[in-house]
Motif scaffolding. Structure first.
Motif, mmCIF file in Angstrom:
data_model
loop_
_atom_site.group_PDB
_atom_site.id
_atom_site.type_symbol
_atom_site.label_atom_id
_atom_site.label_comp_id
_atom_site.label_asym_id
_atom_site.label_seq_id
_atom_site.Cartn_x
_atom_site.Cartn_y
_atom_site.Cartn_z
ATOM 1 N N THR A 71 34.774 3.461 -24.419
ATOM 2 C CA THR A 71 35.388 4.088 -25.810
ATOM 3 C C THR A 71 34.198 3.675 -26.973
ATOM 4 O OG1 THR A 71 36.346 1.836 -25.818
ATOM 5 C CG2 THR A 71 37.559 3.519 -24.772
ATOM 6 N N GLN A 124 39.867 6.416 -28.578
ATOM 7 C CA GLN A 124 39.678 5.141 -28.028
ATOM 8 C C GLN A 124 40.725 4.777 -27.357
ATOM 9 O OE1 GLN A 124 38.521 1.665 -29.787
ATOM 10 N NE2 GLN A 124 36.311 2.291 -30.437
ATOM 11 N N ALA A 125 42.087 4.822 -28.182
ATOM 12 C CA ALA A 125 43.573 4.580 -27.666
ATOM 13 C C ALA A 125 43.643 5.540 -26.588
ATOM 14 C CB ALA A 125 44.320 4.542 -28.652
ATOM 15 N N LEU A 144 41.890 4.761 -23.283
ATOM 16 C CA LEU A 144 42.408 3.677 -22.723
ATOM 17 C C LEU A 144 43.714 3.837 -21.973
ATOM 18 C CD1 LEU A 144 41.755 0.794 -25.345
ATOM 19 C CD2 LEU A 144 40.455 1.241 -23.264
ATOM 20 N N GLU A 145 44.374 4.731 -22.620
ATOM 21 C CA GLU A 145 45.696 5.062 -22.124
ATOM 22 C C GLU A 145 45.557 5.860 -20.779
ATOM 23 O OE1 GLU A 145 49.059 7.797 -23.943
ATOM 24 O OE2 GLU A 145 48.507 6.032 -25.233
ATOM 25 N N GLU A 189 44.397 3.442 -17.873
ATOM 26 C CA GLU A 189 45.563 2.618 -17.539
ATOM 27 C C GLU A 189 46.686 3.460 -16.516
ATOM 28 O OE1 GLU A 189 45.838 -0.148 -17.785
ATOM 29 O OE2 GLU A 189 48.008 -0.545 -17.593
ATOM 30 N N GLY A 212 39.512 -6.892 -28.724
ATOM 31 C CA GLY A 212 40.812 -6.012 -29.001
ATOM 32 C C GLY A 212 41.076 -5.334 -27.833
ATOM 33 N N VAL A 213 40.261 -4.282 -27.305
ATOM 34 C CA VAL A 213 40.338 -3.414 -26.274
ATOM 35 C C VAL A 213 40.950 -4.072 -24.941
ATOM 36 C CG1 VAL A 213 39.389 -1.578 -24.770
ATOM 37 C CG2 VAL A 213 38.739 -1.627 -27.191
ATOM 38 N N ALA A 237 42.639 -6.690 -24.400
ATOM 39 C CA ALA A 237 43.910 -7.417 -24.180
ATOM 40 C C ALA A 237 44.940 -6.047 -23.896
ATOM 41 C CB ALA A 237 44.320 -7.735 -25.725
ATOM 42 N N GLU A 238 44.490 -4.776 -24.270
ATOM 43 C CA GLU A 238 45.361 -3.694 -23.860
ATOM 44 C C GLU A 238 45.183 -3.332 -22.461
ATOM 45 O OE1 GLU A 238 44.988 -0.482 -26.525
ATOM 46 O OE2 GLU A 238 43.926 -1.607 -28.232
ATOM 47 N N ILE A 239 44.012 -3.264 -21.913
ATOM 48 C CA ILE A 239 43.750 -2.924 -20.435
ATOM 49 C C ILE A 239 43.715 -3.856 -19.279
ATOM 50 C CG2 ILE A 239 41.281 -2.699 -20.776
ATOM 51 C CD1 ILE A 239 41.919 0.108 -19.542
ATOM 52 N N ASP A 265 43.752 -7.118 -16.513
ATOM 53 C CA ASP A 265 44.542 -8.338 -16.139
ATOM 54 C C ASP A 265 43.847 -9.407 -16.156
ATOM 55 O OD1 ASP A 265 46.404 -6.479 -15.406
ATOM 56 O OD2 ASP A 265 45.135 -5.934 -13.485
#
Lengths: 629, 316
Positions: free
Chosen positions: A486, A494-495, A498-499, A502, A520-521, A523-525, A527
């Motif tokens: 991204t 980018q978002a 990522l979605e 995921e 920052g990225v 935390a969203e994706i 484990d």
């Protein structure tokens, strides 16, 4: 070795022939035009070093005087052309508009004549002779200089300081001259030697046709012309001028290559090869894949992996003893600054290390295939890259950072997808196209029928990255490695990407290695998170552990340099950054590699490289003071 | 389409400029054109012959009238008559042109057939034995002027080994085998200078494209090494190679002058050299114009081929 030898030869030869040409009148040479009927086509002797020509003239002396004529014509033509060409290039590049048109356009007309023809045309009108030759050669080579200068002016005139100077009302013409001339000096010098060589070839060619240097003056071309009818009697008379001509042109070309390398060091970076790497890039241990019963749930287990890259200043360890694990359906983020070895880890797993300069030096890469009880783990590390294609695409796919550069510009999206599909599936072309369409739909590309027929440059960046993901997923891999997928995209796109990743991970239960420098990225994706520094894992743990209780000072530094909403509101606090820079891999600090930049470091830190110590069941840190942090 | 049209227009514009220049050259040169053309032998021409030539060439009419007639004639394919024997120049050119083209195309074919595989091998085994060998041979080949290559080939194969005739020509219809034998050495001489150009370009662009990220993507897909090379490296390197080949074919059109002279090949160039020696300006003008048309056409083909090879050019 050979390169040095030819260069020394070239310089020596040019000095010798040039020197003799200049000093010809002072040297004890025979008169080059004096005929000696008695020694026509004479063999080499002490009086006549290289023998005599068809009129009994001394060949050696004619070679030297021929060099004089050739060099005089070529050098003066090259100088004249340089003056004219640089002037035109400066004018055209600086003023642009109509001046550009009247200075640069006519040059295109010159270029649309083959040089030899223009020369012949001029000889028809002006008659043969050295004067005509010099003028016409000069005109012929003006465009070569003009273009180099013009290009340089264009690139310099828009530089900020030139524009600034112009805005301030300075005489930008003078600034331009001062910045442009030094910049073009190198290319012009290269051009100059090229032009001299071309002039010598053209001059000798015209003289050979009897349309250049006028007899009885000497010229190599004329000598070859004269000796040709007698080659069956005395082939040496033909060979001498040929050799002189070929060696001169070769020497100038060699010198020219040298100059070019000097002014453009990029062009000549030689390949540095690790010892033993040419022989098939395989490891010395074993060429057979080792296999064992897989641990449940495990997809990829990297143990103690070390990858070497050779650089002009010696081999470096791009990754040094990395151990990490990915489970089925798990997303692991690999985090670190550039040069931390995170991309190299991904490339090592895919066996896509830079050709001929990168290799896996040691370690294991256990990859599990199959389900449940039948699952087997295979060590991929010893599998040679040439045998590795069986795994690529089908077991593991990879997505790269620049979606534009990753797609071949000359093929349609459809072609590149179908190519990936047919590698893994034995299907007809029509069926493959149908599957390609389905893949495009899966990654959420609108109007997929149309996109299939389009080329990469017709798509937006986000679209291209979706296509790249679709290509990576064509073989239904169990592991997807996404290397900064991204970074090259703007934030909203980018978002979306990522979605998409995921979503794919959830629905297909594939393992994901997500390489990024952007926490920052993460935390969203992710484990779990693996933090790398200088080729080593410095900390790993679950997302919560890494974000809320980081144990390594480097992780803390990375977290501190992510802008937080409250920082933006408070206004006074400046964005924190880690002091210092990443050390060169050729000069790593002893002990902890982060110690020189670390505010917690003590003398003990520089004694030995710290071990990765267990913090909790899922967290580990490579820091001797992690308990205090 | 748009791209094709743009290229074609610029080709026509260049041809217009070239033919105008060829017309003007005779008048730009200081002195009376008729006198210049007649003073080849070093003797001052007689008043009558100057007058005769002047009216023959129409030099006594206003410049613009001469220009209109000249352009009109060119468009009708009339290039005037030779000074030497009064024969129509266009006819002679039509007879000789195919022979020159045959020579050049054979040479280009040789250069591609030798240059491409060796360039590929050198790039793939960069720094290895073949790379070193081919690179040295090519830098030597670049340094030998064509007429030297030709002359030395004759010395070796015709004089010393007595394998092939030193030069000459038999038409293909008369004796195909002999025709090809005559073609061999001149075509090879040109190829000696052209092959290194192809070799270097292929080597450089293969090395460049090997490092491209789409090649990594292709490998990551699981494509075999051969497919990766052919589809994603060699295919992409065709565009720069075609461009360079096209540019050099133009230079070759001039270079053939020497080769045809060396081997007595009765193409355009033999006619040109003779015309220059005799200061037969209409003939020189005609031949140069035809060669320039060829040059422009070749470049046009290269541009179109480039568009075909690289979709980015087509769509922008």
């Amino acid at each position: 070795m050979l390169r040095h030898f030819t260069l020394i030869f070239a310089v020596a030869f040019l000095l010798l022939i040039g020197g003799m040409a200049v000093l010809a009148p002072l040297l004890p040479l025979h008169d080059p035009v004096q005929m000696d009927v008695m020694s026509r086509l004479g063999k080499p002797s002490l009086t006549y070093l290289l023998g005599n020509d068809e009129y009994g003239r001394d060949i050696f002396s004619r070679i030297i005087y021929g060099a004089q004529a050739s060099l005089a014509v070529s050098l003066s033509a090259a100088v004249l052309a340089a003056i004219g060409g640089v002037a035109l290039g400066l004018l055209g590049g600086y003023f642009q508009g109509w001046i550009e048109n009247i200075t640069m356009r006519p040059l295109d007309v010159i270029l649309s004549f083959p040089p030899m023809l223009l020369a012949l045309l001029a000889v028809t009108l002006l008659g043969p002779g050295t004067g005509t030759l010099t003028v016409i050669l000069a005109i012929l080579f003006i465009p070569a200089y003009a273009r180099v200068t013009y290009g340089e002016v264009l690139s310099v005139r828009n530089l900020e300081y030139v524009e600034a100077a112009r805005a301030l009302g300075h005489r930008s013409g003078r600034i331009l001259l001062r910045t442009v001339l030094p910049n073009v000096a190198g290319p012009i010098l290269v051009q100059f030697s090229l032009v001299v060589a071309s002039c010598i070839v053209l001059e000798s060619g015209l003289s050979f046709l009897g349309l250049g240097v006028v007899p009885p003056d000497s010229s190599w071309g004329l000598m070859i012309r004269g000796a040709r009818p007698y080659m069956h009697m005395e082939p040496l008379g033909l060979l001498w001028p040929c050799l002189a001509l070929v060696f001169t042109v070769f020497s100038i070309n060699r010198l020219c290559d040298f100059l070019r390398d000097m002014f453009d060091p990029k062009a000549s970076v030689a390949a540095f090869t690790l010892p033993g790497m040419l022989a098939g890039q395989r490891l010395s241990r074993t060429a057979h894949a080792m296999s064992r019963k897989a641990e449940p749930d495990s997809l990829l287990q990297i143990r103690d992996l070390t990858t070497e890259i050779s650089t002009p200043r010696g081999p470096i360890r791009a990754i040094d003893g990395v151990t990490l694990q990915v489970r089925r359906g798990e997303a692991v983020a690999l985090v670190g600054e550039s040069g931390s070895g995170k991309s190299m880890t991904g490339l090592s797993v895919m066996k896509l290390l830079p050709r001929r300069i990168g290799r896996i030096a040691s370690g294991e890469i256990w990859y599990s295939r199959g389900e449940g009880e039948n699952a087997r783990a295979i060590d991929l590390a010893p599998v040679p890259a040439s045998h590795f294609r069986a795994y690529r695409g089908r077991d593991m796919g990879m997505v790269f950072q620049e979606p534009m550069a990753c797609l071949n510009p000359v093929y349609t999206i459809g072609y590149q997808l179908v190519e990936a599909i047919t590698v893994h599936n034995n299907v007809s072309k029509a069926k493959a196209e149908e599957m390609a369409l389905a893949e495009l739909k899966r990654v959420g590309i609108p109007d997929p029928e149309r996109r299939l027929r389009e080329y990469p440059h017709q798509l937006s960046g986000g679209m291209r990255q979706r296509v790249a993901i679709a290509i990576a997923l064509c073989g239904q891999p169990n592991l997807l490695i996404a290397d900064e997928p991204t970074t090259a995209l703007d934030v909203t796109v980018q978002a979306q990407i990522l979605e998409l990743l995921e979503d794919i991970r959830r629905t297909s239960n594939i393992g994901l290695i997500f390489i990024t420098h952007n926490l920052g990225v993460v935390a969203e994706i992710a484990d779990r998170v693996v933090v790398m520094y200088c080729g080593q894992v410095v900390e790993e743990g679950s997302v919560e552990e890494i974000f809320y209780s980081p144990r390594h000072p480097y992780t803390r530094g990375l977290l501190a340099s992510v802008p937080k909403p409250e920082d933006l509101n408070s206004g006074e606090k400046r964005l924190a950054s880690i002091p210092g820079t990443v050390p060169s891999p050729l000069a790593l600090p002893p002990g902890c590699r982060f110690a020189p930049r670390c505010s917690y470091s003590t003398e003990a830190c520089s004694v030995a490289v710290p071990e990765l110590e267990v913090v909790t069941e899922s967290q580990a840190a490579r820091c001797i003071r992690w308990k205090e942090i | 389409m748009n791209y094709v049209l743009r290229r074609a227009v610029s080709a026509v514009a260049t041809l217009f400029a070239v033919s105008t220049l060829l017309f003007l050259l005779l008048h730009i040169v200081p002195g009376d054109p008729a006198e210049i053309l007649l003073s080849g032998g070093g003797m001052a021409p007689s008043q009558e012959s100057v007058e005769a030539l002047r009216s023959q060439l129409g030099l006594d009419r206003p410049l613009w009238q001469q220009y209109v007639t000249y352009m009109g004639n060119i468009l009708q394919g009339d290039l005037g008559n030779s000074f030497q024997d009064g024969a129509p120049i266009a006819q002679e050119i039509v007879k000789r042109l195919p022979r020159t083209l045959e020579l050049i195309l054979t040479a280009a074919l040789l250069a591609v057939v030798i240059g491409m595989p060796s360039g590929l091998l050198a790039a793939l085994r960069r720094g290895g034995f073949w790379d070193g060998l081919f690179s040295s041979v090519s830098s030597f080949g670049l340094s030998i002027p064509v007429f030297v290559t030709g002359t030395l080939l004759i010395l070796l194969f015709s004089q010393i080994l007595r394998l092939v005739p030193a030069g000459g020509f038999v038409s293909f219809t008369e004796d195909p085998v002999q025709h090809l034998i005559y073609l061999l050495m001149p075509a090879f001489s040109i190829a000696v200078s052209l092959t290194p150009v192809v070799f270097r370009m292929v080597r450089t662009s293969i090395l460049e494209f090997l490092e491209k990220e789409w090649v990594r993507t292709a490998r990551a897909k699981g494509l075999g090494e051969r497919s990766v090379l052919v589809r994603h490296v060699v295919r992409n390197s065709l565009s720069p190679v075609v461009t360079v080949l096209g540019l050099h074919l133009g230079t070759l059109l001039g270079g053939t002058v020497l080769v045809e002279y060396v081997f007595n090949w009765p193409g355009l160039s033999g006619m040109l050299v003779q015309a220059v020696e005799q200061r037969d300006y209409p003939a020189v003008q005609g031949i140069v114009l035809v060669i320039c048309i060829l040059f422009v056409l070749i470049n046009l083909c290269v541009d179109l081929l480039y568009g075909l090879l690289d979709p980015r050019v087509r769509y922008n």
